[in-house]
Write a protein that holds these residues in place. Structure first.
Motif, mmCIF file in Angstrom:
data_model
loop_
_atom_site.group_PDB
_atom_site.id
_atom_site.type_symbol
_atom_site.label_atom_id
_atom_site.label_comp_id
_atom_site.label_asym_id
_atom_site.label_seq_id
_atom_site.Cartn_x
_atom_site.Cartn_y
_atom_site.Cartn_z
ATOM 1 N N SER A 72 130.494 88.984 -36.582
ATOM 2 C CA SER A 72 130.911 90.019 -37.243
ATOM 3 C C SER A 72 130.242 90.572 -38.204
ATOM 4 N N VAL A 73 129.123 89.491 -38.827
ATOM 5 C CA VAL A 73 128.233 89.926 -39.702
ATOM 6 C C VAL A 73 127.324 91.029 -39.301
ATOM 7 N N VAL A 74 126.883 90.833 -37.940
ATOM 8 C CA VAL A 74 126.079 91.844 -37.242
ATOM 9 C C VAL A 74 126.791 93.026 -36.956
ATOM 10 N N ALA A 75 127.992 93.013 -36.565
ATOM 11 C CA ALA A 75 128.715 94.324 -36.318
ATOM 12 C C ALA A 75 128.853 94.891 -37.830
ATOM 13 N N ASP A 76 129.355 94.247 -38.836
ATOM 14 C CA ASP A 76 129.215 95.131 -40.183
ATOM 15 C C ASP A 76 127.956 95.833 -40.634
ATOM 16 N N LEU A 77 126.941 94.814 -40.486
ATOM 17 C CA LEU A 77 125.662 95.575 -40.666
ATOM 18 C C LEU A 77 125.286 96.678 -39.937
ATOM 19 N N GLN A 78 125.862 96.662 -38.746
ATOM 20 C CA GLN A 78 125.520 97.891 -37.826
ATOM 21 C C GLN A 78 126.377 98.909 -38.190
ATOM 22 N N MET A 79 127.655 98.782 -38.481
ATOM 23 C CA MET A 79 128.253 99.899 -39.123
ATOM 24 C C MET A 79 127.622 100.449 -40.266
ATOM 25 N N ALA A 80 127.368 99.505 -41.187
ATOM 26 C CA ALA A 80 126.481 100.198 -42.481
ATOM 27 C C ALA A 80 125.240 101.127 -42.161
ATOM 28 N N ILE A 81 124.445 100.499 -41.261
ATOM 29 C CA ILE A 81 123.315 101.221 -40.721
ATOM 30 C C ILE A 81 123.713 102.627 -40.231
ATOM 31 N N PHE A 82 124.721 102.421 -39.289
ATOM 32 C CA PHE A 82 125.245 103.737 -38.837
ATOM 33 C C PHE A 82 125.522 104.962 -39.675
ATOM 34 N N LYS A 83 126.343 104.313 -40.890
ATOM 35 C CA LYS A 83 126.648 105.492 -41.825
ATOM 36 C C LYS A 83 125.566 105.566 -42.617
ATOM 37 N N LEU A 84 124.539 104.956 -42.927
ATOM 38 C CA LEU A 84 123.583 105.380 -43.722
ATOM 39 C C LEU A 84 122.672 106.340 -43.071
ATOM 40 N N GLU A 85 122.507 106.091 -41.474
ATOM 41 C CA GLU A 85 121.815 107.097 -40.803
ATOM 42 C C GLU A 85 122.698 108.460 -40.723
ATOM 43 N N SER A 86 123.836 108.487 -40.616
ATOM 44 C CA SER A 86 124.788 109.600 -40.608
ATOM 45 C C SER A 86 124.453 110.483 -41.929
ATOM 46 N N ARG A 87 124.525 109.518 -43.002
ATOM 47 C CA ARG A 87 124.143 110.283 -44.516
ATOM 48 C C ARG A 87 122.854 110.880 -44.581
ATOM 49 N N LEU A 88 121.906 110.205 -43.960
ATOM 50 C CA LEU A 88 120.549 110.680 -43.856
ATOM 51 C C LEU A 88 120.607 111.939 -42.983
ATOM 52 N N ASN A 89 121.112 111.803 -42.074
ATOM 53 C CA ASN A 89 121.138 113.226 -41.011
ATOM 54 C C ASN A 89 121.678 114.449 -41.968
ATOM 55 N N ALA A 90 122.742 114.121 -42.639
ATOM 56 C CA ALA A 90 123.497 115.098 -43.190
ATOM 57 C C ALA A 90 122.622 115.646 -44.333
ATOM 58 N N LEU A 91 121.932 114.909 -45.159
ATOM 59 C CA LEU A 91 120.888 115.313 -46.417
ATOM 60 C C LEU A 91 119.892 116.062 -45.747
ATOM 61 N N GLU A 92 119.274 115.493 -44.663
ATOM 62 C CA GLU A 92 118.052 116.263 -43.850
ATOM 63 C C GLU A 92 118.582 117.639 -43.542
ATOM 64 N N LYS A 93 119.908 117.954 -43.118
ATOM 65 C CA LYS A 93 120.343 119.047 -42.499
ATOM 66 C C LYS A 93 120.433 119.905 -43.571
ATOM 67 N N SER A 94 121.053 119.339 -44.775
ATOM 68 C CA SER A 94 121.426 120.258 -45.858
ATOM 69 C C SER A 94 119.824 120.650 -46.748
ATOM 70 N N SER A 95 119.156 119.638 -46.605
ATOM 71 C CA SER A 95 117.700 120.005 -47.323
ATOM 72 C C SER A 95 117.132 121.212 -46.648
ATOM 73 N N THR A 96 117.130 120.975 -45.211
ATOM 74 C CA THR A 96 116.281 122.028 -44.469
ATOM 75 C C THR A 96 117.038 123.282 -44.534
ATOM 76 N N SER A 97 118.343 123.519 -44.728
ATOM 77 C CA SER A 97 119.227 124.701 -44.696
ATOM 78 C C SER A 97 118.828 125.416 -45.986
ATOM 79 N N HIS A 98 118.249 124.674 -47.335
ATOM 80 C CA HIS A 98 117.779 125.375 -48.491
ATOM 81 C C HIS A 98 116.436 125.682 -48.540
ATOM 82 N N GLN A 99 115.507 124.899 -47.909
ATOM 83 C CA GLN A 99 114.246 125.127 -48.087
ATOM 84 C C GLN A 99 113.535 124.586 -46.602
ATOM 85 N N PRO A 100 112.391 125.548 -46.315
ATOM 86 C CA PRO A 100 111.726 124.981 -44.907
ATOM 87 C C PRO A 100 111.081 123.680 -45.070
ATOM 88 N N SER A 101 111.064 122.858 -44.263
ATOM 89 C CA SER A 101 110.523 121.539 -43.986
ATOM 90 C C SER A 101 109.408 121.610 -43.093
#
Length: 263
Positions: A72-101
């Motif tokens: 159960s702990v591993v499943a929670d950690l996997q879910m948290a990592i998945f959420k962090l990855e999705s947030r990082l992807n969204a931040l990368e997309k928003s940053s690339t839309s405003h300025q070239p990377s």
């Protein structure tokens, strides 16, 4: 002769050997035969084996519970990592839309997979070529863009300030008003009170609004006119209002302020 026969016959004299051999044979076949002490040791050994088996089962159940908790702990950690990855992807997309990377959004940067290559130092160039490179370095290719961006930002800021000032100027401010109750007294009881009220209401000024009125007895058959009005403080003053009313000398003897309230 008989004595010689018994001397050569060894069966009876070596009978204990055959008894020992027979006992060992049966022990190998059926196990050693012992007394009650042997049975007691066997029972204690069997009870000890049963206790060990119960302890082993309890440990196995405890390990299974721990395993479930870890899952159960591993499943929670996997879910948290998945959420962090999705947030990082969204931040990368928003940053690339405003300025070239420099790094494409789909490319994953692996900081530990840098190949080891030998760095080859360039050979020394001649002095004229080095001087030309120094001159090229002195030219700021991006300075003009920064200045243009600063000028554009200043223009945008000034335009916004101008729009805000215009909007604030168009917005009407609060107008200070006052409610005044006037006592207009006639000369005597023969004064035409209706005509006096008509004269008072004939006064028109910017910021003056007349309200309700009534006749209040004073004494000896004399009544005074009590009239309400609302004035704007910046446009109409009490002194001007009293002066305008007292101009009707044929009807008005005096004017008093009975009540004065800010609105």
């Amino acid at each position: 002769m008989a004595v010689d026969y018994f001397l050569h016959d060894k069966i009876w004299f070596e009978k204990f050997k055959y008894d020992d051999a027979e006992r060992r044979f049966y022990e190998q076949m059926n196990g050693p035969v012992g007394g009650p002490s042997h049975q007691q040791s066997a029972s204690t050994s069997s009870s000890g084996a049963a206790g060990d088996q119960n302890e082993l089962l309890s440990r196995i159940s405890h390990l299974e519970v721990e395993n479930q908790n870890l899952r159960s702990v591993v499943a929670d950690l996997q879910m948290a990592i998945f959420k962090l990855e999705s947030r990082l992807n969204a931040l990368e997309k928003s940053s690339t839309s405003h300025q070239p990377s420099s790094v494409p959004p789909t490319q994953k940067v692996e900081p530990f997979s840098v190949p080891s290559k030998k760095v080859e130092l360039p050979a020394k160039k001649s002095e004229p070529a080095a001087a030309e490179e120094d001159e090229d370095d002195d030219i700021d290719l991006f300075g003009s863009d920064d200045e243009e961006e600063d000028q554009e930002a200043a223009k945008v800021r000034e335009e916004r300030l101008r729009q805000y000032a215009e909007k604030k100027a168009k917005k009407p401010g609060l107008i200070a008003k006052s409610s005044i109750l006037l006592d207009v007294k006639p000369w005597d009881d023969e004064t035409d009170m209706a005509k006096m009220e008509e004269c008072v209401r004939s006064i028109h000024m910017d910021g003056l609004v007349w309200g309700a009125s009534k006749l209040v007895p004073v004494g000896y058959g004399i009544k005074k006119l009590q009239i309400q009005c609302v004035v704007e403080d910046e446009k109409v003053g009490t002194d001007i209002l009293e002066e305008e009313i007292t101009k009707f000398e044929d009807y008005v003897q005096s004017v008093d302020i009975a009540a004065f309230n800010k609105i």
